[in-house]
Design an enzyme around this catalytic site. Sequence first.
Site, PDB file in Angstrom:
ATOM      1  N   ASN A  90       0.803  -1.227   0.000  1.00  0.00           N
ATOM      2  CA  ASN A  90       0.000   0.000   0.000  1.00  0.00           C
ATOM      3  C   ASN A  90       0.834   1.275   0.000  1.00  0.00           C
ATOM      4  OD1 ASN A  90      -2.335   1.868   1.081  1.00  0.00           O
ATOM      5  ND2 ASN A  90      -0.756   1.886   2.686  1.00  0.00           N
ATOM      6  N   TYR A 158       3.799   9.603 -10.926  1.00  0.00           N
ATOM      7  CA  TYR A 158       2.795   8.889 -10.121  1.00  0.00           C
ATOM      8  C   TYR A 158       1.922   8.019 -11.022  1.00  0.00           C
ATOM      9  CZ  TYR A 158      -0.929   8.233  -6.642  1.00  0.00           C
ATOM     10  OH  TYR A 158      -1.854   7.683  -5.774  1.00  0.00           O
ATOM     11  N   LYS A 162       1.639   3.872 -11.136  1.00  0.00           N
ATOM     12  CA  LYS A 162       0.393   3.153 -10.836  1.00  0.00           C
ATOM     13  C   LYS A 162      -0.023   2.270 -12.017  1.00  0.00           C
ATOM     14  CE  LYS A 162      -0.074   4.746  -6.686  1.00  0.00           C
ATOM     15  NZ  LYS A 162       0.142   3.853  -5.536  1.00  0.00           N
ATOM     16  N   THR A 193      -7.054  11.662   2.725  1.00  0.00           N
ATOM     17  CA  THR A 193      -5.934  11.229   3.579  1.00  0.00           C
ATOM     18  C   THR A 193      -4.862  12.314   3.516  1.00  0.00           C
ATOM     19  OG1 THR A 193      -4.622  10.188   1.840  1.00  0.00           O
ATOM     20  CG2 THR A 193      -6.324   8.811   2.872  1.00  0.00           C
TER      21      THR A 193
HETATM   22  N1  LIG Z   1      -5.262   9.322  -1.039  1.00  0.00           N
HETATM   23  C1  LIG Z   1      -5.664   9.151  -2.284  1.00  0.00           C
HETATM   24  O1  LIG Z   1      -6.432   9.941  -2.825  1.00  0.00           O
HETATM   25  C2  LIG Z   1      -5.214   7.946  -3.066  1.00  0.00           C
HETATM   26  C3  LIG Z   1      -5.879   7.663  -4.281  1.00  0.00           C
HETATM   27  C4  LIG Z   1      -5.470   6.561  -5.030  1.00  0.00           C
HETATM   28  C5  LIG Z   1      -4.421   5.785  -4.569  1.00  0.00           C
HETATM   29  N2  LIG Z   1      -3.810   6.099  -3.392  1.00  0.00           N
HETATM   30  C6  LIG Z   1      -2.693   5.243  -2.967  1.00  0.00           C
HETATM   31  O2  LIG Z   1      -3.019   4.641  -1.730  1.00  0.00           O
HETATM   32  C7  LIG Z   1      -1.811   4.383  -1.009  1.00  0.00           C
HETATM   33  C8  LIG Z   1      -1.913   4.951   0.387  1.00  0.00           C
HETATM   34  O3  LIG Z   1      -2.130   6.342   0.276  1.00  0.00           O
HETATM   35  P1  LIG Z   1      -2.652   7.235   1.486  1.00  0.00           P
HETATM   36  O4  LIG Z   1      -3.492   8.278   0.873  1.00  0.00           O
HETATM   37  O5  LIG Z   1      -3.196   6.387   2.565  1.00  0.00           O
HETATM   38  O6  LIG Z   1      -1.254   7.915   1.912  1.00  0.00           O
HETATM   39  P2  LIG Z   1      -0.684   8.452   3.317  1.00  0.00           P
HETATM   40  O7  LIG Z   1       0.348   9.459   2.950  1.00  0.00           O
HETATM   41  O8  LIG Z   1      -1.785   8.822   4.245  1.00  0.00           O
HETATM   42  O9  LIG Z   1       0.021   7.145   3.898  1.00  0.00           O
HETATM   43  C9  LIG Z   1       1.113   6.546   3.245  1.00  0.00           C
HETATM   44  C10 LIG Z   1       1.983   5.859   4.280  1.00  0.00           C
HETATM   45  O10 LIG Z   1       3.062   5.210   3.565  1.00  0.00           O
HETATM   46  C11 LIG Z   1       4.264   5.449   4.259  1.00  0.00           C
HETATM   47  N3  LIG Z   1       5.384   5.421   3.317  1.00  0.00           N
HETATM   48  C12 LIG Z   1       5.660   6.333   2.352  1.00  0.00           C
HETATM   49  N4  LIG Z   1       6.775   5.997   1.717  1.00  0.00           N
HETATM   50  C13 LIG Z   1       7.220   4.838   2.270  1.00  0.00           C
HETATM   51  C14 LIG Z   1       8.333   4.014   2.037  1.00  0.00           C
HETATM   52  N5  LIG Z   1       9.249   4.313   1.108  1.00  0.00           N
HETATM   53  N6  LIG Z   1       8.478   2.890   2.786  1.00  0.00           N
HETATM   54  C15 LIG Z   1       7.568   2.584   3.748  1.00  0.00           C
HETATM   55  N7  LIG Z   1       6.495   3.351   4.027  1.00  0.00           N
HETATM   56  C16 LIG Z   1       6.332   4.463   3.294  1.00  0.00           C
HETATM   57  C17 LIG Z   1       4.111   6.825   4.887  1.00  0.00           C
HETATM   58  O11 LIG Z   1       4.995   6.988   5.995  1.00  0.00           O
HETATM   59  C18 LIG Z   1       2.636   6.825   5.268  1.00  0.00           C
HETATM   60  O12 LIG Z   1       2.459   6.354   6.591  1.00  0.00           O
HETATM   61  C19 LIG Z   1      -0.676   4.988  -1.846  1.00  0.00           C
HETATM   62  O13 LIG Z   1      -0.088   3.970  -2.631  1.00  0.00           O
HETATM   63  C20 LIG Z   1      -1.403   5.977  -2.728  1.00  0.00           C
HETATM   64  O14 LIG Z   1      -0.704   6.231  -3.921  1.00  0.00           O
HETATM   65  C21 LIG Z   1      -4.185   7.150  -2.634  1.00  0.00           C
END
Ligand SMILES: NC(=O)c1ccc[n+]([C@@H]2O[C@H](COP(=O)([O-])OP(=O)(O)OC[C@H]3O[C@@H](n4cnc5c(N)ncnc54)[C@H](O)[C@@H]3O)[C@@H](O)[C@H]2O)c1
Length: 258
Positions: A90, A158, A162, A193
Amino acid sequence: MKALQDKTAFITGAGSGIGRESALKMAAAGAQVVVCERDEEAGRRSVESIEEAGGSAFLVVADVSDDAQMREAIETACSRGGGIHVLFNNAGIFPDGDGSPVDTPLDIWQWVIDVNLKGVFLGCKYGIPAMLDSGGGSIINTASFVAVMGAATSQIAYTASKGGVLAMTREIAVEYARQGIRANALCPGPVRTPLLEEFLSDPDVKARRLVHIPMGRLAEAEEIANAVLFLASEASAYVTGTTFLVDGGIAAAYVTPE
Ligand SMILES: NC(=O)c1ccc[n+]([C@@H]2O[C@H](COP(=O)([O-])OP(=O)(O)OC[C@H]3O[C@@H](n4cnc5c(N)ncnc54)[C@H](O)[C@@H]3O)[C@@H](O)[C@H]2O)c1
């Protein structure tokens, strides 16, 4: 019996947002959760929240883009957690500076690809043998709706990362289907988030995004975590290789409601 009783779930980026909500839900469903985080403090908070709610979890600190750290994290998960049955890759980033192909600096491109794509690859590289040893299970790799749709306001690294996650997950699903491993690409729409809130702090940018969502609002992390729990559990036993959109209708829309 709970949906994930006696299962161990390895979740990267479980210290915040979708990862944290999913960790809480999987623990409540009976799983022992391995919180894999780069941010030790955030990871510890997730472990504490799970334990306070009566669940079981432990922290492994690792950067998903680091080969040696990921190998060790999976080894620790297996030795301490007794195997891996759910692998939720994730963790992801969405940094400033990721824009059009013309403007995006090479170091930003590389950083995003390293975390978002190589990180998922490493999770699978070391996680799949562990899952085969554990009798199979479910892999959920986080892609995004941008893996299937384009925007004129590009975030080129990005989006490319993906798209790579989506294609890689499909192939893993096909290759391991007869060995008891399912793999699905979770494609969330925009979720409220920390990752997105920073980007949408400008009201004009936010309004421009919201207009394209038929439901007219961002998702809550918990709504995405509900889908993750479904994909992790036997409720989705015949679901593999999917582009699993949880996007409020974005990918279905041509014109949205007024
Ligand atoms: N928030 C959105 O709108 C959204 C939409 C589509 C996809 N996503 C994807 O969902 C996933 C989670 O996103 P989120 O919104 O919960 O993000 P977030 O920033 O709230 O949480 C991400 C977490 O990943 C950790 N992290 C980042 N880089 C890291 C690394 N190199 N090694 C280990 N941990 C690491 C961070 O410390 C953080 O705790 C991501 O892959 C993001 O691309 C998010």
